[in-house]
Enzyme design. Sequence first.
Site, PDB file in Angstrom:
ATOM      1  CG  ASN A  13      -1.719   1.259   1.372  1.00 23.72           C
ATOM      2  OD1 ASN A  13      -1.768   2.075   0.442  1.00 23.72           O
ATOM      3  ND2 ASN A  13      -2.360   1.446   2.509  1.00 23.72           N
ATOM      4  CE  LYS A  15      -0.024   3.036   4.764  1.00 25.31           C
ATOM      5  NZ  LYS A  15       0.076   3.046   6.206  1.00 25.31           N
ATOM      6  CG  HIS A  98      -5.634   2.029   5.229  1.00 22.13           C
ATOM      7  ND1 HIS A  98      -5.166   2.935   6.149  1.00 22.13           N
ATOM      8  CD2 HIS A  98      -4.645   1.112   5.065  1.00 22.13           C
ATOM      9  CE1 HIS A  98      -3.934   2.580   6.510  1.00 22.13           C
ATOM     10  NE2 HIS A  98      -3.598   1.483   5.873  1.00 22.13           N
ATOM     11  CD  GLU A 100      -2.580   5.442   6.794  1.00 22.56           C
ATOM     12  OE1 GLU A 100      -2.572   5.478   5.548  1.00 22.56           O
ATOM     13  OE2 GLU A 100      -1.683   4.883   7.457  1.00 22.56           O
ATOM     14  CD  GLU A 170      -3.374  -2.361   7.378  1.00 21.88           C
ATOM     15  OE1 GLU A 170      -2.387  -2.722   6.740  1.00 21.88           O
ATOM     16  OE2 GLU A 170      -3.815  -1.202   7.333  1.00 21.88           O
ATOM     17  N   GLY A 176       2.784   2.186  10.721  1.00 23.98           N
ATOM     18  CA  GLY A 176       3.770   3.250  10.530  1.00 23.98           C
ATOM     19  C   GLY A 176       4.491   3.650  11.803  1.00 23.98           C
ATOM     20  CB  SER A 216       5.411  -1.882  11.867  1.00 21.31           C
ATOM     21  OG  SER A 216       5.054  -0.526  12.074  1.00 21.31           O
TER      22      SER A 216
HETATM   23  O1  LIG Z   1      -1.744  -0.559   4.605  1.00 19.56           O
HETATM   24  C1  LIG Z   1      -0.681  -0.722   5.198  1.00 19.56           C
HETATM   25  C2  LIG Z   1      -0.582  -0.474   6.592  1.00 19.56           C
HETATM   26  O2  LIG Z   1      -1.192   0.721   6.948  1.00 19.56           O
HETATM   27  C3  LIG Z   1       0.743  -0.711   7.211  1.00 19.56           C
HETATM   28  O3  LIG Z   1       1.604   0.370   7.045  1.00 19.56           O
HETATM   29  P1  LIG Z   1       3.112   0.221   7.595  1.00 19.56           P
HETATM   30  O4  LIG Z   1       3.625  -1.062   7.025  1.00 19.56           O
HETATM   31  O5  LIG Z   1       3.831   1.419   7.080  1.00 19.56           O
HETATM   32  O6  LIG Z   1       3.012   0.161   9.072  1.00 19.56           O
END
Ligand SMILES: O=C[C@H](O)COP(=O)(O)O
Length: 255
Positions: A13, A15, A98, A100, A170, A176, A216
């Site tokens: 992803n 983002k 998601h 976010e 998640e 993150g 993460s």
């Molecule tokens: O969609 C992915 C997740 O929000 C995980 O993000 P991350 O691997 O940067 O923690």
Amino acid sequence: MNKKLRKAVIAGNWKMNKTPAEATKLIEEIKPLVKDADCSVIVCTPYVDIAAAMEATKGSNIGVGAENCHWEKSGAFTGEVSADMLSSMGVQYVIIGHSERRTYFGETDCTVNKRIRAALDSGLAVILCVGESLEQREQGITDELVAMQTKIALGGVSKDELKKIIIAYEPIWAIGTGKTATAQQANEVCAVIRETIKKLYDAASADAMTVQYGGSMNAKNAAELLDQPDVDGGLIGGASLKPADFAEIVKAASR
Ligand SMILES: O=C[C@H](O)COP(=O)(O)O
């Protein structure tokens, strides 16, 4: 079903990262590293990168996904993109719900359900995200919350349509932050999701469901997380922007 019979799915992803030129470069770097993967590999990119991603992934084993879609087919929804628009570009997957989107853009379980309906109607496969905040975990309501998010999101989705849905667990506190859920915590909640699918549909549907972990996940911790019986893949944020790290995760999922 034996976990080994469920092919793992590793999805990046991206983002809000990468211009179209940068997207092409990143995919060109990832392609040779994952070409022998024994798992599904997907990159979910910002809308503006989709044309570049479709072109760069042509003839490869990498699928392309978007990061959201609107529930209406068209109309006065400034700034939004419909599922039909995505499928017309050859997109195969879309992330829905998601955290976010839920946290910063007011998305609710109800709008998540509407977006899933639209995505399925346009022939897209869905990566549905669910997960609890730290406060909710500390209150001890993780299992109920994740089960409820799953139930509402899947309202009106038939057993047949369920085959086009992947669920990503998640935990918000792990996204993150560099703070990963332990393999045991990840597995426990992925199992709760599978149990919820069993109650909503049946044991065969639950067995066949791909349940990813996200938060993460990186080159170092992927193998342990992916070894868990109820963890069938990963939704990867930060590490999906680093070709070698992403490839390492794909390798861990291919064992
Ligand atoms: O969609 C992915 C997740 O929000 C995980 O993000 P991350 O691997 O940067 O923690």
